[in-house]
Design an enzyme around this catalytic site. Sequence first.
Site, PDB file in Angstrom:
ATOM      1  N   ASP A   4      47.946  80.658  72.485  1.00 18.31           N
ATOM      2  CA  ASP A   4      48.130  81.086  73.872  1.00 18.31           C
ATOM      3  C   ASP A   4      49.027  82.315  73.961  1.00 18.31           C
ATOM      4  O   ASP A   4      49.023  83.023  74.973  1.00 18.31           O
ATOM      5  CB  ASP A   4      48.739  79.957  74.700  1.00 18.31           C
ATOM      6  CG  ASP A   4      47.692  79.082  75.372  1.00 18.31           C
ATOM      7  OD1 ASP A   4      46.605  79.605  75.685  1.00 18.31           O
ATOM      8  OD2 ASP A   4      47.956  77.890  75.581  1.00 18.31           O
ATOM      9  N   GLN A  24      47.749  72.774  77.642  1.00 20.64           N
ATOM     10  CA  GLN A  24      47.157  73.226  78.888  1.00 20.64           C
ATOM     11  C   GLN A  24      48.182  73.182  80.014  1.00 20.64           C
ATOM     12  O   GLN A  24      48.814  72.159  80.254  1.00 20.64           O
ATOM     13  CB  GLN A  24      45.948  72.350  79.246  1.00 20.64           C
ATOM     14  CG  GLN A  24      45.224  72.774  80.512  1.00 20.64           C
ATOM     15  CD  GLN A  24      44.615  74.153  80.410  1.00 20.64           C
ATOM     16  OE1 GLN A  24      44.064  74.525  79.374  1.00 20.64           O
ATOM     17  NE2 GLN A  24      44.723  74.929  81.478  1.00 20.64           N
ATOM     18  N   LYS A  84      36.959  75.534  77.081  1.00 21.22           N
ATOM     19  CA  LYS A  84      37.519  76.066  75.835  1.00 21.22           C
ATOM     20  C   LYS A  84      36.946  75.345  74.621  1.00 21.22           C
ATOM     21  O   LYS A  84      36.595  75.974  73.616  1.00 21.22           O
ATOM     22  CB  LYS A  84      39.053  75.941  75.868  1.00 21.22           C
ATOM     23  CG  LYS A  84      39.717  76.822  76.909  1.00 21.22           C
ATOM     24  CD  LYS A  84      41.189  76.487  77.098  1.00 21.22           C
ATOM     25  CE  LYS A  84      41.801  77.318  78.214  1.00 21.22           C
ATOM     26  NZ  LYS A  84      43.218  76.979  78.461  1.00 21.22           N
TER      27      LYS A  84
END
Length: 318
Positions: free
Chosen positions: A135, A112, A68
Amino acid sequence: MPEVLSQTKKLRIVKNNKIIDGKKVAQDIQKELKVEVEAWMKEGHRAPRLIAILVGEDPASKKYVENKMKAAREIGIKSETINLPDTTKESEVIKEINRLNADNSVDGILVQLPVPPHISERNVCNAVDPHKDVDGFHINNIGKLTNNMDTFVPATALGVIELIKRYKVPTFGKNVVVCGRSKNVGLPMALLLHSDAKYECPGYEATVTLCHRHTPPEELAFFARRADIIISATGVVNLIKPDMVKPGACVIDVGITRITTENGKSKLVGDVDFEGVSKVAGLITPVPGGVGPMTVAMLMFNTFKAAKSLTEGNNNKN
């Protein structure tokens, strides 16, 4: 519906080859975003900024975050990873999130997953400012999605939708089976695919059947054989077999599992019996190289969306 098409003058439509090349489409999207970010900065704006919080030393999570951050740098998004030990208390993680929430130089925040067992995923996801929740996991953003409102769509679900669009897979009135009901992947995909196209975040007008781990195998096979599109996100190896797929159907494999082969080597596989199903399906994603790269690309899309939205909001305050 937030989409790359709304940001770019030209949308690269992929020819209908048998294999859906998620890696190539993700590269196209990242190139498009790079152009957009450069134009944005030429207008006098600062570079978008993305911060990832990684709790613990899980090798897979570390690799995901590295991918990412690499994509962010290539696009022109400033990125940083905050590494916290796996002994970090939930309250300490939330304190770090609150610090980033208050930092006006930060546009996107991601935690994460998975986090260590003593930390609640729901609590930390809901601690992120919904306007920086790239997200798309915050309860406010999921709630907006259920009501077809403009919001951050979870990146994997958005990536699947983008593949469907770019490969021109028809959805209007089509039968779709989604295997997996997670709030981060399966449910958002079902919400997008089944809903009405007339709203702020338009849906794709399909008839969606949502299956999960308690769906009896014979029932899953019954629904799957009638599906024009099958999307599987369960992590169950070889869940989707050739005799479950209607000839010509589009099969999108979101699952990813690391297995050991007979010769002792490690291998990544999905939910779909790729070798067998590829002989029946009209379109199919490989694992790896299918949905995975799209998740990263759409996270970058959400980050740029957040930067523009926050800038617009700050300008309106002045």
